[in-house]
Design a protein around this motif. Structure first.
Motif, mmCIF file in Angstrom:
data_model
loop_
_atom_site.group_PDB
_atom_site.id
_atom_site.type_symbol
_atom_site.label_atom_id
_atom_site.label_comp_id
_atom_site.label_asym_id
_atom_site.label_seq_id
_atom_site.Cartn_x
_atom_site.Cartn_y
_atom_site.Cartn_z
ATOM 1 N N ALA A 194 -6.921 53.553 -30.241
ATOM 2 C CA ALA A 194 -7.585 53.805 -31.525
ATOM 3 C C ALA A 194 -8.912 54.523 -31.315
ATOM 4 C CB ALA A 194 -7.796 52.488 -32.269
ATOM 5 N N TRP A 195 -9.652 54.135 -30.285
ATOM 6 C CA TRP A 195 -10.911 54.823 -29.981
ATOM 7 C C TRP A 195 -10.663 56.262 -29.540
ATOM 8 C CZ3 TRP A 195 -15.495 53.992 -31.604
ATOM 9 C CH2 TRP A 195 -15.935 52.698 -31.894
ATOM 10 N N LEU A 196 -9.559 56.503 -28.844
ATOM 11 C CA LEU A 196 -9.200 57.873 -28.490
ATOM 12 C C LEU A 196 -9.010 58.726 -29.748
ATOM 13 C CD1 LEU A 196 -6.673 57.418 -25.524
ATOM 14 C CD2 LEU A 196 -8.967 58.400 -25.419
ATOM 15 N N ALA A 197 -8.376 58.137 -30.753
ATOM 16 C CA ALA A 197 -8.178 58.848 -32.024
ATOM 17 C C ALA A 197 -9.520 59.214 -32.653
ATOM 18 C CB ALA A 197 -7.350 57.989 -32.979
ATOM 19 N N VAL A 198 -10.470 58.294 -32.605
ATOM 20 C CA VAL A 198 -11.802 58.557 -33.163
ATOM 21 C C VAL A 198 -12.488 59.688 -32.397
ATOM 22 C CG1 VAL A 198 -14.097 57.578 -33.543
ATOM 23 C CG2 VAL A 198 -12.065 56.205 -34.026
ATOM 24 N N LEU A 199 -12.376 59.672 -31.076
ATOM 25 C CA LEU A 199 -13.014 60.704 -30.256
ATOM 26 C C LEU A 199 -12.420 62.081 -30.544
ATOM 27 C CD1 LEU A 199 -13.250 58.827 -26.837
ATOM 28 C CD2 LEU A 199 -15.143 59.432 -28.355
ATOM 29 N N VAL A 200 -11.106 62.151 -30.701
ATOM 30 C CA VAL A 200 -10.457 63.427 -31.014
ATOM 31 C C VAL A 200 -10.954 63.953 -32.357
ATOM 32 C CG1 VAL A 200 -8.249 64.502 -31.601
ATOM 33 C CG2 VAL A 200 -8.410 63.018 -29.610
ATOM 34 N N LEU A 201 -11.068 63.068 -33.335
ATOM 35 C CA LEU A 201 -11.510 63.477 -34.666
ATOM 36 C C LEU A 201 -12.970 63.937 -34.647
ATOM 37 C CD1 LEU A 201 -10.183 63.592 -37.463
ATOM 38 C CD2 LEU A 201 -11.254 61.397 -37.981
ATOM 39 N N VAL A 202 -13.811 63.191 -33.960
ATOM 40 C CA VAL A 202 -15.235 63.547 -33.887
ATOM 41 C C VAL A 202 -15.420 64.892 -33.194
ATOM 42 C CG1 VAL A 202 -17.434 62.912 -32.836
ATOM 43 C CG2 VAL A 202 -16.084 61.189 -34.028
ATOM 44 N N SER A 203 -14.748 65.061 -32.054
ATOM 45 C CA SER A 203 -14.892 66.307 -31.294
ATOM 46 C C SER A 203 -14.369 67.508 -32.074
ATOM 47 C CB SER A 203 -14.146 66.186 -29.964
ATOM 48 O OG SER A 203 -14.208 67.398 -29.250
ATOM 49 N N GLY A 204 -13.237 67.321 -32.776
ATOM 50 C CA GLY A 204 -12.615 68.447 -33.465
ATOM 51 C C GLY A 204 -13.245 68.811 -34.793
ATOM 52 N N LEU A 238 -12.459 74.949 -39.216
ATOM 53 C CA LEU A 238 -11.889 73.625 -38.969
ATOM 54 C C LEU A 238 -10.385 73.752 -38.757
ATOM 55 C CD1 LEU A 238 -13.800 71.467 -41.605
ATOM 56 C CD2 LEU A 238 -14.310 71.738 -39.178
ATOM 57 N N SER A 239 -9.862 72.981 -37.840
ATOM 58 C CA SER A 239 -8.442 73.038 -37.506
ATOM 59 C C SER A 239 -7.756 71.741 -37.908
ATOM 60 C CB SER A 239 -8.269 73.286 -36.010
ATOM 61 O OG SER A 239 -6.910 73.185 -35.633
ATOM 62 N N TRP A 240 -6.473 71.844 -38.192
ATOM 63 C CA TRP A 240 -5.692 70.650 -38.538
ATOM 64 C C TRP A 240 -5.246 69.898 -37.289
ATOM 65 C CZ3 TRP A 240 -0.896 70.467 -36.352
ATOM 66 C CH2 TRP A 240 -0.355 71.678 -35.904
ATOM 67 N N VAL A 241 -5.376 70.519 -36.122
ATOM 68 C CA VAL A 241 -4.879 69.905 -34.885
ATOM 69 C C VAL A 241 -5.581 68.575 -34.578
ATOM 70 C CG1 VAL A 241 -4.600 70.222 -32.399
ATOM 71 C CG2 VAL A 241 -4.143 72.127 -33.953
ATOM 72 N N PRO A 242 -6.930 68.488 -34.640
ATOM 73 C CA PRO A 242 -7.562 67.190 -34.376
ATOM 74 C C PRO A 242 -7.137 66.106 -35.363
ATOM 75 C CG PRO A 242 -9.177 68.953 -34.284
ATOM 76 C CD PRO A 242 -7.937 69.550 -34.850
ATOM 77 N N ILE A 243 -6.946 66.494 -36.618
ATOM 78 C CA ILE A 243 -6.519 65.497 -37.612
ATOM 79 C C ILE A 243 -5.129 64.994 -37.289
ATOM 80 C CG2 ILE A 243 -6.048 65.125 -40.058
ATOM 81 C CD1 ILE A 243 -8.115 67.255 -40.692
ATOM 82 N N ALA A 244 -4.212 65.935 -36.972
ATOM 83 C CA ALA A 244 -2.845 65.544 -36.624
ATOM 84 C C ALA A 244 -2.839 64.689 -35.354
ATOM 85 C CB ALA A 244 -1.972 66.788 -36.443
ATOM 86 N N GLY A 245 -3.662 65.070 -34.368
ATOM 87 C CA GLY A 245 -3.730 64.291 -33.134
ATOM 88 C C GLY A 245 -4.258 62.891 -33.371
#
Length: 202
Positions: free
Chosen positions: A122-132, A162-169
């Motif tokens: 879950a924290w990985l998901a947060v990091l991907v969203l923050v970075s992207g 902004l890209s949809w890739v971080p959101i999808a990830g």
């Protein structure tokens, strides 16, 4: 042999994460040393007709239309804050990669459903969203600051890509975290049942 492979994988993940974090920090520091020099930003013209747009005092001829879309703009006499903000996406991405590497290395233990792995994912998901998402916003803020200082805010808008890739990830990782959470509960229930003493028969 398997244990050695797991340890090597963990060390490799941590090394890559540390390298990414150091690179992000070094890149931002390098930008700070270039203050009072040129800074490159991405902008979008606010006017479609180039004959209404003055750039560096040069008026484009009538009938010449500036193409729509994002374009690079280089401005002189940057500040430290502008340089750091313009590279904040790389800095943030490197720091997030470093933290993500620590989380990933904790996941590599040969026991995928051990307690705590769902929270790490879950924290990985947060990091991907923050970075992207946050990184591009900081770069866009840097562009807005440069345009205001140069007096070009009426002619250009800061670009925000902004890209949809971080959101999808992030959505995928959150779904994976839920699966791991369910399996953790099942594994915990089975372990508890296995360690419970059988009732004493009379």
């Amino acid at each position: 042999m398997e244990r050695m492979f797991v340890n090597l994988t963990r060390y490799a993940i941590r090394f890559v994460g540390a390298a990414a974090a150091i690179w992000g920090i070094a890149y931002a520091i390098n930008g700070a040393t270039q203050a009072h020099g040129y800074i490159s930003i991405r902008v979008v013209p606010t006017l479609e007709a180039a004959d209404q747009l003055r750039v560096s005092g040069v008026k484009l001829p009538a009938g010449v239309v500036l193409g729509e879309g994002e374009l690079p703009l280089t401005v002189w006499d940057s500040t430290v804050a502008e340089q750091v903000l313009s590279r904040a996406d790389v800095l943030l991405g490197g720091l997030c990669a470093g933290v993500a590497a620590l989380l990933l290395s904790s996941l590599v233990h040969g026991q995928p459903f051990r307690r705590g792995n769902a929270g790490r994912i879950a924290w990985l998901a947060v990091l991907v969203l923050v970075s992207g998402l946050v990184g591009p916003m900081l770069s866009s803020r840097a562009a807005a600051t440069v345009l205001d200082r140069a007096g070009l805010a009426a002619n250009f808008l800061p670009s925000l890509s902004l890209s949809w890739v971080p959101i999808a990830g992030s959505v995928f990782l959150l779904a994976l975290a839920l699966v791991f959470r369910r399996e953790e509960k099942r594994s915990g229930a089975r372990l508890e049942a296995a360690t419970t003493d059988p009732p004493i028969s009379s």
